[in-house]
Design a protein around this motif. Structure first.
Motif, PDB file in Angstrom:
ATOM      1  N   LEU A 107      50.433  89.468  -4.733  1.00 23.18           N
ATOM      2  CA  LEU A 107      49.947  89.674  -6.104  1.00 23.18           C
ATOM      3  C   LEU A 107      48.466  90.053  -6.105  1.00 23.18           C
ATOM      4  N   VAL A 108      47.694  89.376  -5.259  1.00 25.50           N
ATOM      5  CA  VAL A 108      46.255  89.661  -5.160  1.00 25.50           C
ATOM      6  C   VAL A 108      46.036  91.098  -4.681  1.00 25.50           C
ATOM      7  N   SER A 109      46.872  91.532  -3.718  1.00 21.23           N
ATOM      8  CA  SER A 109      46.736  92.902  -3.199  1.00 21.23           C
ATOM      9  C   SER A 109      47.084  93.944  -4.257  1.00 21.23           C
ATOM     10  N   GLU A 110      47.863  93.518  -5.266  1.00 21.38           N
ATOM     11  CA  GLU A 110      48.247  94.430  -6.356  1.00 21.38           C
ATOM     12  C   GLU A 110      47.271  94.345  -7.528  1.00 21.38           C
ATOM     13  N   GLY A 111      46.191  93.573  -7.350  1.00 19.42           N
ATOM     14  CA  GLY A 111      45.160  93.504  -8.394  1.00 19.42           C
ATOM     15  C   GLY A 111      45.296  92.343  -9.358  1.00 19.42           C
ATOM     16  N   VAL A 112      46.288  91.469  -9.148  1.00 20.51           N
ATOM     17  CA  VAL A 112      46.463  90.307 -10.025  1.00 20.51           C
ATOM     18  C   VAL A 112      45.413  89.257  -9.665  1.00 20.51           C
ATOM     19  N   LYS A 113      44.760  88.690 -10.683  1.00 20.63           N
ATOM     20  CA  LYS A 113      43.746  87.661 -10.415  1.00 20.63           C
ATOM     21  C   LYS A 113      44.418  86.289 -10.397  1.00 20.63           C
ATOM     22  N   LEU A 114      44.239  85.568  -9.298  1.00 24.55           N
ATOM     23  CA  LEU A 114      44.783  84.210  -9.181  1.00 24.55           C
ATOM     24  C   LEU A 114      43.632  83.238  -8.967  1.00 24.55           C
ATOM     25  N   GLU A 115      43.674  82.138  -9.702  1.00 25.14           N
ATOM     26  CA  GLU A 115      42.619  81.137  -9.564  1.00 25.14           C
ATOM     27  C   GLU A 115      42.886  80.280  -8.327  1.00 25.14           C
ATOM     28  N   ALA A 116      41.861  80.066  -7.507  1.00 24.13           N
ATOM     29  CA  ALA A 116      41.982  79.235  -6.300  1.00 24.13           C
ATOM     30  C   ALA A 116      40.587  78.777  -5.895  1.00 24.13           C
ATOM     31  N   THR A 117      40.506  77.805  -5.004  1.00 24.68           N
ATOM     32  CA  THR A 117      39.194  77.368  -4.508  1.00 24.68           C
ATOM     33  C   THR A 117      38.556  78.535  -3.748  1.00 24.68           C
ATOM     34  N   GLU A 118      37.265  78.478  -3.595  1.00 24.29           N
ATOM     35  CA  GLU A 118      36.536  79.592  -2.981  1.00 24.29           C
ATOM     36  C   GLU A 118      37.068  79.943  -1.593  1.00 24.29           C
ATOM     37  N   ASN A 119      37.325  78.906  -0.778  1.00 21.52           N
ATOM     38  CA  ASN A 119      37.764  79.169   0.594  1.00 21.52           C
ATOM     39  C   ASN A 119      39.190  79.699   0.668  1.00 21.52           C
ATOM     40  N   LEU A 120      40.087  79.168  -0.163  1.00 23.10           N
ATOM     41  CA  LEU A 120      41.457  79.681  -0.170  1.00 23.10           C
ATOM     42  C   LEU A 120      41.463  81.111  -0.713  1.00 23.10           C
ATOM     43  N   ASN A 121      40.658  81.344  -1.716  1.00 21.58           N
ATOM     44  CA  ASN A 121      40.544  82.676  -2.307  1.00 21.58           C
ATOM     45  C   ASN A 121      40.117  83.699  -1.258  1.00 21.58           C
ATOM     46  N   TYR A 122      39.216  83.277  -0.386  1.00 24.52           N
ATOM     47  CA  TYR A 122      38.731  84.154   0.690  1.00 24.52           C
ATOM     48  C   TYR A 122      39.899  84.612   1.556  1.00 24.52           C
ATOM     49  N   PHE A 123      40.805  83.687   1.891  1.00 29.94           N
ATOM     50  CA  PHE A 123      41.932  84.033   2.763  1.00 29.94           C
ATOM     51  C   PHE A 123      43.013  84.829   2.033  1.00 29.94           C
ATOM     52  N   LEU A 124      43.105  84.663   0.725  1.00 32.57           N
ATOM     53  CA  LEU A 124      44.075  85.462  -0.040  1.00 32.57           C
ATOM     54  C   LEU A 124      43.686  86.947  -0.010  1.00 32.57           C
ATOM     55  N   TYR A 125      42.388  87.198  -0.005  1.00 28.31           N
ATOM     56  CA  TYR A 125      41.896  88.589  -0.032  1.00 28.31           C
ATOM     57  C   TYR A 125      41.666  89.156   1.372  1.00 28.31           C
ATOM     58  N   ARG A 126      41.699  88.276   2.363  1.00 31.77           N
ATOM     59  CA  ARG A 126      41.376  88.701   3.732  1.00 31.77           C
ATOM     60  C   ARG A 126      42.449  89.642   4.278  1.00 31.77           C
ATOM     61  N   GLY A 127      42.032  90.758   4.851  1.00 30.13           N
ATOM     62  CA  GLY A 127      42.971  91.705   5.455  1.00 30.13           C
ATOM     63  C   GLY A 127      43.383  91.257   6.847  1.00 30.13           C
ATOM     64  N   LYS A 128      44.255  92.019   7.481  1.00 24.55           N
ATOM     65  CA  LYS A 128      44.707  91.681   8.833  1.00 24.55           C
ATOM     66  C   LYS A 128      43.695  92.209   9.846  1.00 24.55           C
ATOM     67  N   ASN A 129      42.972  91.311  10.456  1.00 23.54           N
ATOM     68  CA  ASN A 129      42.030  91.689  11.513  1.00 23.54           C
ATOM     69  C   ASN A 129      41.725  90.459  12.354  1.00 23.54           C
ATOM     70  N   SER A 130      41.005  90.668  13.441  1.00 22.70           N
ATOM     71  CA  SER A 130      40.693  89.538  14.322  1.00 22.70           C
ATOM     72  C   SER A 130      39.688  88.609  13.631  1.00 22.70           C
ATOM     73  N   ALA A 131      39.711  87.353  14.042  1.00 24.89           N
ATOM     74  CA  ALA A 131      38.900  86.331  13.386  1.00 24.89           C
ATOM     75  C   ALA A 131      37.401  86.586  13.551  1.00 24.89           C
TER      76      ALA A 131
END
Length: 404
Positions: free
Chosen positions: A245-269
């Motif tokens: 949903l986030v990748s489709e532009g839907v805004k979801l409320e979450a804590t700052e750190n969880l939000n970071y991982f929702l938006y994080r793309g696939k790449n090395s750490a």
């Protein structure tokens, strides 16, 4: 000056000593304290209400059993230096430090297939820098690179102190007595052969068989219980759906750190990934699910209500995969009931496979009186070992209760 040689009162093992100051320092570190907020058994408390214990409990319990095992080996004439003992205790204490929220369930969702052991190793190396290289031997042992093999086998094998603790602990907190193994008896039977490998005195064969069968029963009765498997599956689907949903532009409320991982793309750490990951725990995910119950997305809202309100979907268990037509019929009913055209998201087949004892990977050896070692399953005295060397798979079909 602070006394760091504390004693911890543990409900499973009784009083646990902290024999080295460095162990206390690691326990006090924020990376380790985070484990207080990471459930040992995911959402298992939805099925077994007492299962609210944490990775923090387990890591300290495993350290205690390691200490007991090393004391036993020393009494049997195995030479173990203070540095080796300290290293082994540190390695087992930190073996789960890389676990994310709800332990195994969300492992690949947040960090793209970064296994918790990879993260544990990465965090150990960071801590090694902070503590001026005091964790070097522990890291070698954890990786299996230390020249004395039995140390790594005590940390990770088919008969390690990790398994001994979690079986006894999970049995205690779930109330499932089938998993209540005799850790003291098993540890008292441990030995080291001439090649430097961990073995079991031959007379301990039935204690080992009891341990293997107890583990098998705990998997089918507790960890792979159909509702437990479903709860773990739901956690993954919730995070998967939220990321979509986030990748489709839907805004979801979450804590700052969880939000970071929702938006994080696939790449090395990256450094920031690690920094944020070490601040994530179960509370971030629970808070998000509480909020997402009210999401406009029918599927995300439904799944979150399933977990938060414990309105668990219906499950059917089978030893064979389900017929395609049967699954299609459930999907059609879900579409009609919820007024959606993607009911296939709400109807899923889950499978769980267990191999109770793997004769190929790190087999358990018995030490005979003549000094020779014998594979457990080859012993004439074995009763059950020959019966638990085959994989068993169970299939679970899950669908909304509303369509029953």
């Amino acid at each position: 000056m602070q006394n760091k040689l504390k004693i911890i009162n543990d409900p499973v093992h009784g009083f646990i000593k902290i024999p080295y100051e460095i162990l206390f320092d690691i326990i006090e570190h924020p990376y380790f304290q985070r484990l207080r907020r990471i459930s040992q058994t995911g959402l298992l408390n939805l099925i077994f209400p007492g299962a609210t214990h944490t990775r923090f409990h387990h890591a300290i319990g495993a350290m205690h059993l390691m200490f007991t095992a090393l004391e036993t080996l020393k009494l049997k004439g195995v030479q173990i230096s203070k540095e080796e003992e300290k290293g082994a205790l540190l390695a087992i204490l930190m073996h789960d430090i890389g676990h994310g929220p709800f332990s195994h369930a969300l492992e690949s969702m947040l960090m793209d297939d970064w296994h918790h052991e990879n993260l544990s190793l990465l965090l150990m190396k960071r801590l090694n820098g902070e503590f001026d290289g005091q964790l070097g031997i522990a890291i070698e042992m954890f990786q299996g690179k230390y020249h004395r093999k039995f140390f790594n086998q005590l940390i990770s094998s088919q008969l390690d102190v990790d398994r001994l603790d979690y079986l006894k602990r999970d049995s205690f907190f779930t109330g499932v007595s089938e998993g209540n193994i005799n850790t003291q008896r098993i540890i008292s039977m441990m030995n080291v052969c001439e090649e430097g490998e961990l073995v079991v005195d031959a007379k301990g064969i039935y204690s080992i068989e009891n341990f293997l069968t107890a583990r098998m029963f705990m998997y089918w009765q507790v960890y792979y219980h159909k509702t437990s498997a479903l709860a773990e599956f739901l956690l993954v689907k919730i995070l998967e759906r939220a990321k979509l949903l986030v990748s489709e532009g839907v805004k979801l409320e979450a804590t700052e750190n969880l939000n970071y991982f929702l938006y994080r793309g696939k790449n090395s750490a990256t450094q920031e990934d690690i920094q944020r990951f070490t601040q994530l725990d179960d509370n971030d995910v629970i808070q998000a699910m509480k909020i997402w119950q009210n999401s406009d997305d029918v599927i995300l809202s439904y799944w979150c209500k399933c977990v938060i309100q414990r309105n668990i979907p219906k499950t059917i268990i089978s030893s064979h995969p389900f017929e395609k037509e049967f699954i299609e019929e459930k999907i059609k009913k879900a579409d009609e009931f919820f007024g959606i055209d993607n009911g296939k998201e709400l109807v899923n087949e889950i499978s769980r496979t267990l191999l109770p004892y793997n004769t190929q990977k790190q087999p358990i050896y018995l030490l005979q009186k003549d000094g020779n070692k014998l594979r457990l399953e080859e012993s004439e005295d074995q009763i059950l070992s020959g019966l638990i060397v085959n994989k068993t798979t169970r299939y679970i079909l899950t669908f909304p209760r509303e369509i029953v």
